[in-house]
Motif scaffolding. Structure first.
Motif, short mmCIF file in Angstrom:
data_model
loop_
_atom_site.label_atom_id
_atom_site.label_comp_id
_atom_site.label_asym_id
_atom_site.label_seq_id
_atom_site.Cartn_x
_atom_site.Cartn_y
_atom_site.Cartn_z
N HIS A 164 7.19 -4.75 3.96
CA HIS A 164 6.00 -5.14 5.30
C HIS A 164 6.51 -4.57 6.05
O HIS A 164 4.57 -4.20 6.80
CB HIS A 164 6.39 -6.60 5.04
N PHE A 165 6.61 -4.30 6.39
CA PHE A 165 7.05 -3.62 7.90
C PHE A 165 7.22 -2.18 7.91
O PHE A 165 6.44 -1.62 8.64
CB PHE A 165 8.92 -3.41 8.43
N LEU A 166 7.36 -1.59 6.62
CA LEU A 166 6.44 -0.20 6.65
C LEU A 166 4.91 -0.25 6.19
O LEU A 166 4.23 0.37 6.54
CB LEU A 166 7.35 0.68 4.61
N TRP A 167 4.34 -0.92 5.15
CA TRP A 167 3.03 -1.49 5.35
C TRP A 167 2.69 -1.24 6.30
O TRP A 167 1.21 -0.86 6.57
CB TRP A 167 3.03 -2.56 4.84
N ARG A 168 2.53 -2.39 7.48
CA ARG A 168 2.97 -2.84 8.70
C ARG A 168 2.04 -0.76 10.06
O ARG A 168 1.61 -1.31 10.69
CB ARG A 168 3.15 -3.65 10.09
N ASN A 169 3.31 -0.27 9.57
CA ASN A 169 3.59 0.34 10.35
C ASN A 169 2.42 1.99 9.26
O ASN A 169 3.26 3.17 9.41
CB ASN A 169 4.72 1.12 10.63
N HIS A 170 2.04 1.79 8.89
CA HIS A 170 0.75 3.00 7.87
C HIS A 170 2.13 3.49 7.06
O HIS A 170 1.24 4.64 6.59
CB HIS A 170 0.16 3.43 8.68
N MET A 171 3.09 3.41 6.59
CA MET A 171 3.72 3.62 5.38
C MET A 171 3.41 2.80 4.08
O MET A 171 4.42 2.89 3.17
CB MET A 171 5.04 3.76 5.75
N ARG A 172 2.08 3.61 3.47
CA ARG A 172 2.36 2.24 2.84
C ARG A 172 1.72 3.37 1.17
O ARG A 172 2.54 2.08 0.30
CB ARG A 172 0.19 1.95 2.84
N LEU A 173 1.67 3.83 1.61
CA LEU A 173 2.34 4.60 -0.41
C LEU A 173 3.93 3.65 -0.30
O LEU A 173 4.37 3.30 -1.62
CB LEU A 173 2.60 6.01 -0.47
N LEU A 174 5.13 4.09 -0.16
CA LEU A 174 6.60 4.00 0.53
C LEU A 174 6.60 2.66 0.00
O LEU A 174 7.70 1.77 -0.53
CB LEU A 174 6.85 4.25 2.30
N ALA A 175 5.53 1.73 1.21
CA ALA A 175 5.62 0.23 0.93
C ALA A 175 5.37 0.02 -0.67
O ALA A 175 6.17 -1.11 -1.39
CB ALA A 175 4.79 -0.50 1.94
N ARG A 176 4.77 0.24 -1.47
CA ARG A 176 4.09 0.24 -2.56
C ARG A 176 4.93 0.09 -3.49
O ARG A 176 5.72 -0.16 -4.60
CB ARG A 176 2.77 0.83 -2.37
N LEU A 177 5.68 1.29 -3.23
CA LEU A 177 6.89 1.66 -4.56
C LEU A 177 7.97 0.96 -4.11
O LEU A 177 8.74 0.15 -5.50
CB LEU A 177 7.34 3.46 -3.87
N ILE A 178 8.73 0.13 -2.97
CA ILE A 178 9.43 -0.18 -2.50
C ILE A 178 9.19 -1.76 -3.84
O ILE A 178 9.99 -2.20 -4.54
CB ILE A 178 9.71 -0.82 -1.67
N SER A 179 8.03 -2.04 -3.20
CA SER A 179 7.13 -3.62 -3.65
C SER A 179 7.60 -3.26 -5.41
O SER A 179 7.89 -4.45 -6.45
CB SER A 179 6.20 -3.98 -3.73
N HIS A 180 7.18 -2.50 -5.90
CA HIS A 180 6.88 -1.85 -7.32
C HIS A 180 8.39 -2.01 -7.67
O HIS A 180 8.63 -2.50 -8.88
CB HIS A 180 6.22 -0.99 -7.81
N THR A 181 9.54 -1.50 -7.31
CA THR A 181 10.33 -0.92 -7.57
C THR A 181 11.17 -2.54 -7.84
O THR A 181 12.22 -2.68 -8.67
CB THR A 181 11.31 -0.44 -6.79
N ALA A 182 10.84 -3.48 -6.80
CA ALA A 182 11.65 -4.62 -6.71
C ALA A 182 11.03 -5.37 -7.58
O ALA A 182 11.72 -6.58 -8.59
CB ALA A 182 11.19 -5.37 -5.63
N ARG A 183 9.49 -5.31 -7.78
CA ARG A 183 9.17 -5.81 -8.88
C ARG A 183 9.53 -5.78 -9.97
O ARG A 183 9.98 -6.87 -11.67
CB ARG A 183 7.60 -5.75 -9.22
N PHE A 184 9.90 -4.81 -11.21
CA PHE A 184 11.18 -4.31 -11.90
C PHE A 184 12.30 -4.57 -11.84
O PHE A 184 12.25 -5.50 -12.94
CB PHE A 184 11.18 -2.64 -11.83
N PHE A 185 12.81 -5.25 -11.20
CA PHE A 185 14.52 -5.38 -11.19
C PHE A 185 14.51 -6.95 -10.67
O PHE A 185 15.50 -8.09 -11.62
CB PHE A 185 15.04 -4.96 -10.14
N THR A 186 13.71 -7.36 -10.89
CA THR A 186 13.41 -9.32 -10.56
C THR A 186 12.17 -10.11 -11.42
O THR A 186 12.55 -10.88 -10.96
CB THR A 186 13.11 -9.48 -8.88
N GLY A 187 11.91 -9.56 -11.05
CA GLY A 187 10.68 -10.41 -12.06
C GLY A 187 9.88 -10.14 -11.09
O GLY A 187 8.53 -11.61 -11.83
N ILE A 188 9.49 -10.71 -9.51
CA ILE A 188 9.02 -10.83 -8.99
C ILE A 188 7.91 -9.91 -8.02
O ILE A 188 8.51 -9.22 -7.74
CB ILE A 188 10.03 -11.69 -8.22
N GLU A 189 6.14 -10.69 -8.31
CA GLU A 189 5.37 -9.33 -7.99
C GLU A 189 5.00 -9.82 -6.16
O GLU A 189 4.16 -11.16 -6.16
CB GLU A 189 4.05 -9.18 -8.80
#
Length: 224
Positions: free
Chosen positions: A42-67
């Motif tokens: 979310h910090f990266l998203w607010r600072n316009h680093m949105r691709l990196l933000a999505r990559l982090i959330s996507h990786t977290a989804r893979f490991f946790t099952g939470i999107e």
């Protein structure tokens, strides 16, 4: 950020009686891993680093099952218990001290680029498998029963259950785990009502138990 991480860790001990020690929580709680990853994303998203933000959330989804979409806004002391299957959409807003159980969905109902996901106030509890859809507001300390589908706003300190969700209690909020008892009571009452209606229909049609047994026996003989 570090203070938020510490507070998230303490929240688990406050809300989950199964939490025994810090090592176990650090390594074995996907809800904690998901929220920590989200805070960074979310910090990266607010600072316009949105691709990196999505990559982090996507990786977290893979490991946790939470999107959790990195655009979602989440307050302090947020806890996802168990967590598998939880989905939190981009424009969701979640207040402080909110508790979600597994399978909860905060979803959108439009493809327009606007506010399209729910807003949860402070102290809200959402039971397992509940689905909340659209730009609705769930008031402070409201309770949503397990398996409910909520498509309209809910007042503060109100308990709703069912499909679609309806109010079963106003005023004093239920304890975090008590609200689902209301859901069970409602479902049992609905089942009893359906049985009563069925009995009345059978009476109107003059269908007796012997007749039903005979029909069932005839069907069995026909299949044999």
């Amino acid at each position: 950020m570090v203070s938020l991480f510490r507070e998230d860790l303490k929240t688990i001990f406050a809300k989950d009686p199964a939490a025994r020690n810090a090592i176990e929580v650090l390594f074995c709680y996907p809800g904690l891993h998901a929220i920590w990853n989200h805070r960074v994303a979310h910090f990266l998203w607010r600072n316009h680093m949105r691709l990196l933000a999505r990559l982090i959330s996507h990786t977290a989804r893979f490991f946790t099952g939470i999107e959790i979409h990195p655009g979602a806004t989440i307050g302090r002391r947020f806890f996802i218990d168990h967590g598998m299957g939880v989905v939190i959409g981009e424009t969701s807003e979640i207040g402080d001290d909110v508790l979600l159980y597994q399978g909860v969905v905060l979803g959108g109902t439009t493809h327009d680029k606007k506010k399209r996901h729910p807003t949860l106030g402070n102290g809200v509890v959402v039971g397992a498998g509940a689905i909340l859809l659209g730009d609705i507001v769930i008031g402070d300390e409201a309770r949503v029963g397990a398996g409910s589908v909520v498509v309209t706003s809910v007042d503060s300190k109100t308990t709703v259950v069912g499909v679609p969700a309806r109010v079963v209690r106003r005023g004093r909020p239920e304890e975090a785990l008590e609200h689902d008892r209301e859901a069970i009571k409602v479902m049992l009452a609905e089942q009893e009502g359906m049985l009563d209606r069925l009995a009345r229909i059978e009476g109107m049609l003059n269908i007796k138990n012997d007749d039903k047994d005979k029909v069932g026996s005839d069907d069995h003989m026909a299949r044999g």
